[in-house]
Every structure is written in structure tokens, then in C-alpha cells.
Scaffold this motif. Structure first.
Motif, PDB file in Angstrom:
ATOM      1  N   ARG A   3       0.805  -1.204   0.000  1.00  0.00           N
ATOM      2  CA  ARG A   3       0.000   0.000   0.000  1.00  0.00           C
ATOM      3  C   ARG A   3       0.847   1.267   0.000  1.00  0.00           C
ATOM      4  O   ARG A   3       0.370   2.347  -0.267  1.00  0.00           O
ATOM      5  CB  ARG A   3      -0.903   0.019   1.239  1.00  0.00           C
ATOM      6  N   TYR A  11      -5.448  10.478  -6.301  1.00  0.00           N
ATOM      7  CA  TYR A  11      -5.983  10.881  -4.998  1.00  0.00           C
ATOM      8  C   TYR A  11      -7.277  11.647  -5.221  1.00  0.00           C
ATOM      9  O   TYR A  11      -7.278  12.730  -5.811  1.00  0.00           O
ATOM     10  CB  TYR A  11      -4.966  11.749  -4.262  1.00  0.00           C
ATOM     11  N   LYS A  64       1.900  14.908   2.961  1.00  0.00           N
ATOM     12  CA  LYS A  64       2.382  13.635   3.488  1.00  0.00           C
ATOM     13  C   LYS A  64       2.217  12.535   2.440  1.00  0.00           C
ATOM     14  O   LYS A  64       3.058  11.667   2.274  1.00  0.00           O
ATOM     15  CB  LYS A  64       1.562  13.288   4.738  1.00  0.00           C
ATOM     16  N   PHE A  65       1.098  12.629   1.734  1.00  0.00           N
ATOM     17  CA  PHE A  65       0.778  11.619   0.731  1.00  0.00           C
ATOM     18  C   PHE A  65       1.742  11.683  -0.439  1.00  0.00           C
ATOM     19  O   PHE A  65       2.158  10.677  -0.982  1.00  0.00           O
ATOM     20  CB  PHE A  65      -0.652  11.860   0.257  1.00  0.00           C
ATOM     21  N   ARG A  68       5.254  10.392   0.554  1.00  0.00           N
ATOM     22  CA  ARG A  68       5.360   8.972   0.853  1.00  0.00           C
ATOM     23  C   ARG A  68       5.946   8.208  -0.339  1.00  0.00           C
ATOM     24  O   ARG A  68       6.657   7.241  -0.178  1.00  0.00           O
ATOM     25  CB  ARG A  68       3.994   8.400   1.227  1.00  0.00           C
ATOM     26  N   GLU A 173      -4.709  -8.334  -5.723  1.00  0.00           N
ATOM     27  CA  GLU A 173      -4.628  -9.778  -5.924  1.00  0.00           C
ATOM     28  C   GLU A 173      -3.348 -10.338  -5.288  1.00  0.00           C
ATOM     29  O   GLU A 173      -3.376 -11.367  -4.627  1.00  0.00           O
ATOM     30  CB  GLU A 173      -4.622 -10.060  -7.430  1.00  0.00           C
ATOM     31  N   LYS A 176      -3.775 -10.697  -1.647  1.00  0.00           N
ATOM     32  CA  LYS A 176      -4.603 -11.852  -1.284  1.00  0.00           C
ATOM     33  C   LYS A 176      -3.823 -13.157  -1.418  1.00  0.00           C
ATOM     34  O   LYS A 176      -3.899 -14.026  -0.556  1.00  0.00           O
ATOM     35  CB  LYS A 176      -5.844 -11.900  -2.173  1.00  0.00           C
ATOM     36  N   ILE A 177      -3.095 -13.297  -2.528  1.00  0.00           N
ATOM     37  CA  ILE A 177      -2.341 -14.531  -2.739  1.00  0.00           C
ATOM     38  C   ILE A 177      -1.267 -14.686  -1.667  1.00  0.00           C
ATOM     39  O   ILE A 177      -1.070 -15.750  -1.112  1.00  0.00           O
ATOM     40  CB  ILE A 177      -1.702 -14.541  -4.145  1.00  0.00           C
ATOM     41  N   LYS A 179      -1.343 -13.603   1.324  1.00  0.00           N
ATOM     42  CA  LYS A 179      -1.966 -14.022   2.578  1.00  0.00           C
ATOM     43  C   LYS A 179      -2.352 -15.489   2.522  1.00  0.00           C
ATOM     44  O   LYS A 179      -2.181 -16.213   3.501  1.00  0.00           O
ATOM     45  CB  LYS A 179      -3.199 -13.167   2.851  1.00  0.00           C
ATOM     46  N   ALA A 180      -2.884 -15.922   1.371  1.00  0.00           N
ATOM     47  CA  ALA A 180      -3.293 -17.319   1.251  1.00  0.00           C
ATOM     48  C   ALA A 180      -2.088 -18.239   1.421  1.00  0.00           C
ATOM     49  O   ALA A 180      -2.196 -19.285   2.056  1.00  0.00           O
ATOM     50  CB  ALA A 180      -3.968 -17.566  -0.093  1.00  0.00           C
ATOM     51  N   MET A 182       0.762 -17.381   2.974  1.00  0.00           N
ATOM     52  CA  MET A 182       1.276 -17.229   4.335  1.00  0.00           C
ATOM     53  C   MET A 182       0.468 -18.086   5.306  1.00  0.00           C
ATOM     54  O   MET A 182       0.990 -18.616   6.272  1.00  0.00           O
ATOM     55  CB  MET A 182       1.237 -15.757   4.768  1.00  0.00           C
TER      56      MET A 182
END
Lengths: 268, 283
Positions: A3, A11, A64-65, A68, A173, A176-177, A179-180, A182
Motif C-alpha cells: 500500500r 488521490y 504527506k501523501f 510517501r 490480488e 490476497k495470494i 496471505k493465502a 502465508m
């Protein structure tokens, strides 16, 4: 962790800069970047910096954005500055062993640093305030004259807009992958370089398969709606210049003139 | 020997303009061996909640305890936690990557650092447990049907021998037959292996027949946490948050309004059948 990447992100907020025609913003950004390379002294950079600050202020994007995204280029910045600092020949003011820091080196390092920071800030301000669709529309429109020499302008801009559109989707995606995998005990963060590269396979295979599937679906959906290139294609929201866009162009011309006069001609 | 969730809060995109709470003050106690249905609308926070349970997401505030240990404490062994709390994600496509199904199921136990023999033994066992046809063991997982893919994905987590198995919408995108098969499989796993199961779904119909406890999430909060018949008695409130009780419940309520003496608290078709027959027998 994914992120944190803000480069190329939009923005969503309401501001003068957001409402400007994308063509003005593209031309403005390019003029800004070119002017950065024409400047030869710090007064010029001060003017450019002031211009940038005003634009950020007007855009309503939290600073700030914007900064970053700077994290990503921190190392590039560091390396550039260190090399310039140590490897510029000239009047030495400090030296040890084989290295020496020269007066010219300091000046050049500072200039390069400022130039790089401004360059990234300026271009991220453009992408932060323009939707990818608008951006490619603007680009297509600006490049239109090149069609005469058979440059496939429409195809290029279509490819660009699809690529931009899919960045957030693929990023989500990936998340998600990751995390799956992990959840099945995969470890992406430790181990030697080779181990880490190997650990990416369970991430990349599903990601590529999904990207191909999406590409396939998209091609099918485009064909189902009779897409056959840019020939004779009309737009629902064609780009039309308004009064504020004329003012925008005027500001850009004034800015470039100011920078050249002060940064190049008056003070050498 | 349980999961305890204590004043859990989670905020998405914290410290940006898009910040919004995903979980608000969630308190739950999940004892061993329960079969739980976690129900909620899209965006109710149910997926976020289950990811907290095996440490994939760090809470903004609050604690998650497993076996009386805070899982977000420094130095807590996350790998061990993930082998104990198995999480099967919604889309099997997100985790299948190997050239054949058997190898793919081996991935989990291999990551636990087990010897090769044990890894293969576990993979074999897990594939048997999910009723996966042995002729497909060495086929590419990408050639399988949706239901079979899901079986391989579940086996991939089961092979780590978890004590808690969490399944995120395991029936999404399946046809009615495939749906029933998977739900029966999960129910069988619960009975045979006596593990805790948390079944995430947005459909009451799916879970009503199987679970012993239902947790309903709404806008990041726990709206209900009770036995199915208690939860379904709040038909009005459920409808307000965009969910519905099972059709059986509606049917029984209408029968009651029509003057039949039936118990409106029944949750499964079987029970409903008995009730209706009883009512008619009396007539």
C-alpha cells in the motif's frame, strides 16, 4: 506493505488542479521537468520550488501523501548525491584517503538532489490529480498529430490505460495470494536471497494465471462490444478546453519564462 | 485451548484520508470443538476478523489470544500459530501453484519443516480426508472443476493438521450439488476429527443445517452471537442488516400465522418436517 507505493496513484478530492484539462497538466509537467534541466543556479530552483509548493497547496492533496512516494527513490537519491559529492573534480575543501569533497561537488550534489526530488514530486502531482483514464485521453489527444507518420497513437494509449487500470487490481490480488500462502506457512521475508527468490514462485504462479485469465476476459468483453481500434470511435466525454485551461497554459508559459530568465540568463 | 478476542479494533488505511473502521470492539470466545457459522454482508468485517485469528493482520488495538498467549506479542511463533489455526481462502485459485495436486498439498507441511516422508504422508492423508479421487492426485490443479479445486485447497490447509479450521466462503461460485458436497464434507471433518470449524458465509441457508453457533457481523460489530434458533428468531433485525433467515423459518412463521400449532424456532428442513407432520397429526 504494497500500500506504500503511491507512484501513479490517483488521490480523489476536489480542487482547481483536479479540474484542469489533462492536456494542460501533461504539458505543464513536461515543461516543469524540462525547465528543471535548464536551470543553472539556485534562484531558478527556488522559483521552481515555489511554483511546486503553490501547485501542491492548490491541489488539496496532503503533502504527506506526496512525499510517501519519495521513500521508493530514497536510495537512488542517496547514490546520486554521494557520487556527485565525491567524484566531481575541482577545488577541494575536505579530503581523506583517496576521496575528496570539492566545492563544485557540493553544489552539483545539491542541484542533482533538488532536481530529482522536484522531478518526482512534480510528476506524482500530475498522476495524483488526474484519473488514469483522463491521463491517457489527454496523451492520446496530444500525440494525435503523430498519426500522420503512422504512429499507432490510439493503440499505445489504450495499452497504457489498460495497464494503469490493472495496477491496483493486480496489487490487491498479490496481497490476497500472499496471505493465502502465508496461511500455509509460506515465508516471504526471511532467508537468503536465493531462498527468497524461490519463495516467490507460489506467489507468481497464481498471479500470472490470474493476469492471463483477466486479459482473456477483457479481450472477450471488448470484442463483445465490437471494439475494433480507434478508427471512427467517439468519446462520451470529449476533452474540451475551458477558460481555466487557458489560464493554466498562461501560467505555464510565464513560469518557464521566469525560470529561464532568472535561472539561466540573469544570474549565470 | 481456545481463541479469545478481546476488544479488537481494526482501521483500514489508518492515517490516510481513506481511513475507515473495519472492526469495532469485537469480543469473542471460541472454545475447542465448536462448529461456528460467521455470517455477514459483504464488507461487514468478517474476512478481516478471520485474518486476525491467524495473525495475517495486526489489530489497530485490542488482543487476540490463542491458548492463552497473545499472538501479536513480540517473538510469538506465527508459523506455529498458522499450522494450528488453518485458514482456507475464498478462491482456491489464489493458492494453487504446483504442477500437480499432491505436490501442492505438500506445500503447507513442507513449510513447517517436517521430514519429506512425514510431509507426503500428511498430504496423502489430507487428500483422502477431503474425499479427493486418487486418480487426480498427479494431475495439474488447474485442470480441475471448481469443487475439486476447493477440495485440494482445503486439503492443502488440512495437511498442516490445524486444530481450528476457518473457511472463507467455501461454497462461493459452486453449483447447488457442489455446495452441498463441500458443506457435508466440512461437517464430516468436524465430526470425525473433532476440530473447531468456523464457516464464513453470507448465506444463512448454507450454515443453518450444520452449525451449533452463529455469529452475525454487521458494519464491523458483532450483531448476534447465539445458537441458530435464537438468531433466527430475530428475523426483523436480520432483514434490517440485509440478511435473511432460512426459508424454513419463514415457512414455519407463515404456517403459525395461518393458525397451525408449529414451533417457529426450527432451523433445519428435517426438524420442520417433523413439526409440520405433528401439527397435521393433531388436526
Amino acid at each position: 506493505m504494497l500500500r506504500d507505493i503511491t507512484l501513479g496513484q490517483y488521490y480523489r478530492t476536489e480542487s482547481v488542479i483536479h479540474r484542469l484539462d489533462p492536456r494542460v497538466k501533461i504539458v505543464g509537467t513536461f515543461s516543469f521537468i524540462i525547465s528543471l534541466f535548464l536551470v543553472k543556479n539556485f534562484i531558478g530552483y527556488a522559483i521552481a520550488g515555489l511554483f511546486l509548493v503553490i501547485c501542491i497547496k492548490l491541489s488539496n492533496v496532503p503533502p504527506k501523501f506526496i512525499f510517501r512516494g519519495m521513500k521508493a527513490i530514497f536510495f537512488l537519491l542517496l547514490i546520486t548525491m554521494v557520487f556527485n559529492l565525491f567524484l566531481t573534480p575541482g577545488e577541494a575543501i575536505f579530503s581523506f584517503w583517496k576521496f575528496q569533497i570539492t566545492k563544485e561537488g557540493i553544489k552539483l550534489a545539491a542541484m542533482m538532489g533538488i532536481r530529482l526530488v522536484f522531478l518526482i514530486t512534480g510528476s506524482s502531482l500530475m498522476t495524483l490529480t488526474t484519473t488514469p483514464n483522463n491521463l491517457t485521453d489527454g496523451l492520446e489527444n496530444l500525440l494525435n498529430p503523430l498519426k500522420k507518420i503512422r504512429v499507432p497513437v490510439h493503440e499505445i494509449s489504450m495499452m497504457m490505460s489498460i495497464a494503469l487500470r490493472f495496477i491496483p487490481i493486480l496489487m490487491e490480488e498479490t496481497d490476497k495470494i500472499m496471505k493465502a500462502q502465508m496461511a500455509r506457512g509460506a515465508d516471504f521475508e526471511s532467508g537468503s536471497l536465493i531462498q527468497r527468490a524461490k519463495s516467490l514462485i507460489p506467489l507468481l504462479v497464481p498471479l500470472f494465471i490470474s493476469a492471463f485469465r483477466r486479459a482473456n476476459d477483457l479481450a472477450m468483453a471488448m470484442e463483445a462490444r465490437c471494439y475494433r481500434g480507434g478508427e471512427g470511435r467517439t468519446k462520451m466525454k470529449p476533452l474540451i478546453y475551458k477558460k481555466r485551461d487557458a489560464i493554466g497554459y498562461l501560467v505555464i508559459v510565464l513560469f518557464v519564462a521566469l525560470v529561464i530568465v532568472f535561472g539561466r540568463i540573469l544570474f549565470r | 485451548m481456545s481463541i479469545i478476542i478481546n476488544h479488537l479494533n481494526y482501521i483500514y488505511d489508518e492515517d490516510t484520508a481513506m481511513a475507515h473502521p473495519a472492526l469495532i470492539d469485537v469480543n469473542l470466545k471460541i472454545p475447542d470443538g465448536q462448529f461456528i457459522g460467521l455470517i455477514g454482508h459483504t464488507g461487514s468485517g468478517k474476512s478481516t476478523l478471520i485474518q486476525h485469528m491467524n495473525g495475517l493482520i495486526k489489530p489497530s488495538s485490542g488482543n487476540v489470544f490463542f491458548d492463552n498467549e497473545d499472538i501479536n506479542e513480540q517473538g510469538y511463533d506465527k508459523k506455529k500459530l498458522r499450522s494450528n489455526v488453518g485458514l482456507v481462502f475464498q478462491y482456491p485459485e489464489h493458492q494453487l501453484f504446483e504442477t500437480d495436486c499432491f505436490k501442492d498439498v505438500c506445500f503447507g507441511p513442507k513449510n513447517l519443516g517436517l521430514p519429506q516422508k512425514e510431509v507426503e504422508l500428511r498430504a496423502f492423508e489430507a487428500l483422502e480426508q477431503v474425499g479427493f479421487d486418487a486418480t487426480y492426485f498427479y494431475q495439474s490443479p488447474f485442470d480441475l472443476s471448481g469443487g475439486q479445486k476447493r477440495r485440494v485447497a482445503i486439503a492443502g490447509v488440512l495437511a498442516m493438521k490445524p486444530r481450528v479450521l476457518i473457511l472463507d466462503e467455501p461454497t462461493a461460485g459452486l453449483d447447488p450439488k457442489g455446495r452441498e458436497d463441500i458443506l457435508n464434507l466440512i461437517s464430516d471433518l468436524h465430526k470425525k476429527m473433532n476440530i473447531t470449524i468456523i464457516l464464513v458465509s453470507h448465506s444463512m441457508e448454507d450454515v443453518a443445517d450444520y452449525v451449533e453457533r452463529i455469529i452475525v457481523m454487521n458494519k464491523g460489530r458483532v450483531a448476534f452471537d447465539a445458537e441458530p434458533r435464537d438468531v433466527f428468531s430475530h428475523v426483523k433485525e436480520l432483514e434490517e442488516i440485509g440478511l435473511a433467515a432460512p426459508q424454513v423459518t419463514y415457512c414455519m412463521q407463515e404456517l403459525r400465522e395461518a393458525g397451525f400449532d408449529v414451533d417457529t424456532g426450527v432451523t433445519t428442513l428435517e426438524e420442520a418436517k417433523k413439526e409440520i407432520l405433528k401439527a397435521f397429526g393433531k388436526c
